[in-house]
Design an enzyme around this catalytic site. Structure first.
Site, PDB file in Angstrom:
ATOM      1  N   SER A 140       0.823  -1.204   0.000  1.00 23.16           N
ATOM      2  CA  SER A 140       0.000   0.000   0.000  1.00 23.16           C
ATOM      3  C   SER A 140       0.863   1.263   0.000  1.00 23.16           C
ATOM      4  O   SER A 140       1.611   1.507  -0.941  1.00 23.16           O
ATOM      5  CB  SER A 140      -0.968  -0.022   1.182  1.00 23.16           C
ATOM      6  OG  SER A 140      -1.927   0.986   1.081  1.00 23.16           O
ATOM      7  N   ASP A 286      -2.963   6.635  -3.342  1.00 20.26           N
ATOM      8  CA  ASP A 286      -1.749   6.073  -2.782  1.00 20.26           C
ATOM      9  C   ASP A 286      -1.206   5.023  -3.759  1.00 20.26           C
ATOM     10  O   ASP A 286      -1.840   4.742  -4.788  1.00 20.26           O
ATOM     11  CB  ASP A 286      -1.986   5.529  -1.370  1.00 20.26           C
ATOM     12  CG  ASP A 286      -2.776   4.234  -1.341  1.00 20.26           C
ATOM     13  OD1 ASP A 286      -3.454   3.927  -2.334  1.00 20.26           O
ATOM     14  OD2 ASP A 286      -2.725   3.531  -0.308  1.00 20.26           O
ATOM     15  N   ASP A 288      -0.969   1.794  -4.231  1.00 19.05           N
ATOM     16  CA  ASP A 288      -1.748   0.659  -4.744  1.00 19.05           C
ATOM     17  C   ASP A 288      -3.187   1.058  -5.061  1.00 19.05           C
ATOM     18  O   ASP A 288      -4.012   0.214  -5.389  1.00 19.05           O
ATOM     19  CB  ASP A 288      -1.702  -0.532  -3.794  1.00 19.05           C
ATOM     20  CG  ASP A 288      -2.506  -0.327  -2.520  1.00 19.05           C
ATOM     21  OD1 ASP A 288      -2.646   0.845  -2.098  1.00 19.05           O
ATOM     22  OD2 ASP A 288      -2.995  -1.316  -1.946  1.00 19.05           O
ATOM     23  N   ASP A 290      -5.729   2.047  -3.328  1.00 17.75           N
ATOM     24  CA  ASP A 290      -6.894   1.730  -2.511  1.00 17.75           C
ATOM     25  C   ASP A 290      -7.324   2.914  -1.658  1.00 17.75           C
ATOM     26  O   ASP A 290      -8.431   2.922  -1.116  1.00 17.75           O
ATOM     27  CB  ASP A 290      -6.686   0.471  -1.666  1.00 17.75           C
ATOM     28  CG  ASP A 290      -5.631   0.619  -0.583  1.00 17.75           C
ATOM     29  OD1 ASP A 290      -4.887   1.616  -0.577  1.00 17.75           O
ATOM     30  OD2 ASP A 290      -5.534  -0.295   0.266  1.00 17.75           O
TER      31      ASP A 290
END
Length: 537
Positions: A140, A286, A288, A290
């Site tokens: 992440s 961000d 990734d 999500d």
């Protein structure tokens, strides 16, 4: 704690690079690598990419995947569909390949998504394909040194206890990594069509407008840039400006100290771009994709909105458009309380949960929206049972379009919420430690001798560890009311679940009708600073 013999581990490490890395370490360095293991929790693993049992590497991923396969098979899911996808971080390609090939060799029907994939599309594929599990190789918004292994179960939500503990127990008894079978697989039509199905779902859910709204966007060196642009274009937004130097995936994140849009300075390039092109909204994902942070021009200057501000606006927008009976919205115990007021005004049900989307998406049905203050938004729970920055970006653009079409903007939307429900100011403070016992000491002090006032506001303490309901957790709440204006104060202290730090979450609420919103905002922010400075740590 399981004791692992370094010689046996090195001999069984299937990756020659990490074998060599361990062999070259001095004795004290080798001892540190074997001083513990990564714990399987918070939906999976996360740690520094390095050799040894307490790092992210092929050997650790191999043993973890073997355990996951055993756990699924033990519940009657042998041969069922499992999805595997990854981001662009260091090690992600190797970790995803190992995961997919080990599960295939164990007899599962593996859908390996090609290339790099935003985490929300992996959660979507799990639900869309009726898979019994999905693995997203991602860390992440962690630093570039890190990587992770995130697990979804049937229905596309993150795993919850006791599944995480059961899988960790199986990891401890996994065989040597070099004995775990692997079977090469190729992407199939289900994998290649995943992105199209996801984008099609967005159009079906949110529709399409013809908009002149100008969007400034950054994926922060992550994997969400192209998908976010495609999603916005399908929704009817063509005037999109991107932070060029942050658009292509780069695992080193060279332009940011910490690749999290919440971090001070991380969104500076985005806000500069928004100001330069006179954008209507700024959107940061961000790495990734999500999480989604939203920026707006407020009182003449561009700034990133807090997750709570965005959550209240999204909640109102989605409840206005809800077509289900008795809609449910959810936020966590540390998030602001504005969404509850918005839900009450809309005749909807608001549910508080523990922190994390593994709890938020299980808040109740029919769930139409869930968010947490850390810029995580679940705007389409029917499709993605997790936070989803790409669909949140579409909602941010659509909300902006509605405001602009009415001759207004996002700042006015915030003002309307404050006028109707009172001014809600939230803030945080983190106490980072090198010795975890310090966190335990602070929490013990707050339990044994809690403060009776903060910045002149009388407060009482409530210990969430003493609760007997679903909100029982290691957290302490201090709350009180300030003066004749009845300004409400709430502070929650809790240890972080993923980092070595204690976190304080503060909210101040001024009731409607206190006069000038900007002046009241400044006053509450000053009061928030005073309160946070008084907290132990």
């Amino acid at each position: 704690m399981t004791v692992i013999d370094p010689h046996e581990w090195i001999t069984a490490d299937p990756d020659p690079h990490t074998r060599a890395e361990l062999a070259a370490l001095a004795p004290d360095e080798l001892d540190e690598r074997f001083s513990g293991t990564l714990h399987f929790g918070t939906a999976g693993l996360r740690g520094v990419v390095r050799a040894g049992p307490n790092g992210m590497n092929v050997a650790v991923v191999t043993r973890t995947t073997h355990a996951l396969g055993r756990w699924l098979a033990g519940r009657g899911y042998g041969g069922a569909t499992v999805v595997v996808g990854r981001d662009a971080r260091h090690g992600s390609a190797q970790f995803a390949a190992a995961t997919a090939e080990i599960l295939a060799a164990a007899g599962f029907d593996v859908v390996r998504l090609p290339g790099t994939t935003p985490t929300p599309l992996i959660a979507f594929a799990c639900r869309d394909l009726g898979a019994v599990a999905a693995v997203a190789v991602t860390a992440s918004h962690n630093p570039p040194t890190d990587n992770g292994y995130k697990v979804y179960l049937a229905g596309g939500a993150q795993l919850i206890p006791p599944a995480d503990r059961e899988i960790e127990e199986l990891i401890a008894t996994a065989p040597p990594a070099d004995t775990v079978a692997r079977q090469p697989i190729s992407p199939d039509t289900r994998a290649r069509a995943n992105a199209d199905r996801y984008l099609g779902r967005l159009t079906a859910r949110f529709g399409r407008v013809r908009s002149s709204v100008r969007v400034a966007l950054t994926p922060m060196h992550g994997v969400g840039g192209a998908f976010a642009v495609a999603a916005l274009e399908r929704a009817g937004f063509s005037d999109i400006h991107v932070v060029a130097e942050q658009f292509a995936p780069d695992p080193d994140f060279p332009t940011v100290t910490f690749p999290n849009p919440e971090e001070p300075g991380a969104a500076d390039r985005l806000l500069a771009l928004a100001d330069r092109v006179d954008a209507d909204v700024a959107i940061a994902l961000d790495p990734d994709a999500d999480r989604c942070a939203v920026g707006a021009r407020v009182h003449g200057s561009w700034r990133m909105l807090t997750g709570d501000e965005t959550g209240a606006m999204f909640g109102r927008y989605l409840l206005d458009a809800a077509t289900v009976d008795d809609p449910v919205v959810a936020s966590t115990i540390v998030s602001g309380s504005m969404l509850a007021a918005v839900a009450d005004a809309a005749g909807a049900r608001h549910v508080r949960t523990l922190t994390g989307f593994k709890w938020l998406v299980r808040a109740g049905e029919p769930l139409v929206y869930a968010y947490e203050e850390a810029i995580g938004h679940c705007v389409d729970p029917v499709a993605v049972r997790d936070k989803d920055g790409i669909s949140a970006a579409v909602v941010a653009a659509l909300l902006t379009h509605r405001q602009v079409a009415a001759g207004s903007d996002l700042a006015a939307a915030l003002h309307e919420l404050a006028t109707e429900h009172g001014l809600h100011v939230t803030a945080q403070r983190s106490v980072r430690v090198t010795d975890l016992s310090r966190i335990a000491e602070i929490m013990a002090t707050m339990r044994d001798s809690p403060p009776t006032s903060l910045a002149g506001i009388p407060v009482t303490a409530d210990d969430f560890a003493d609760r007997d309901d679903e909100l029982r957790t290691n957290a302490i709440m201090l709350s009180g009311t300030h003066g004749e204006e009845a300004i409400r104060l709430r502070v929650i202290a809790r240890p972080s679940g993923t980092e070595p730090k204690l976190k304080y979450y503060l909210e101040l609420v001024a009731p409607p009708g206190l006069g000038d919103v900007a002046a009241t905002t400044d006053r509450l922010h000053a009061l928030a600073d005073d309160v946070l400075d008084l907290l132990p740590g």
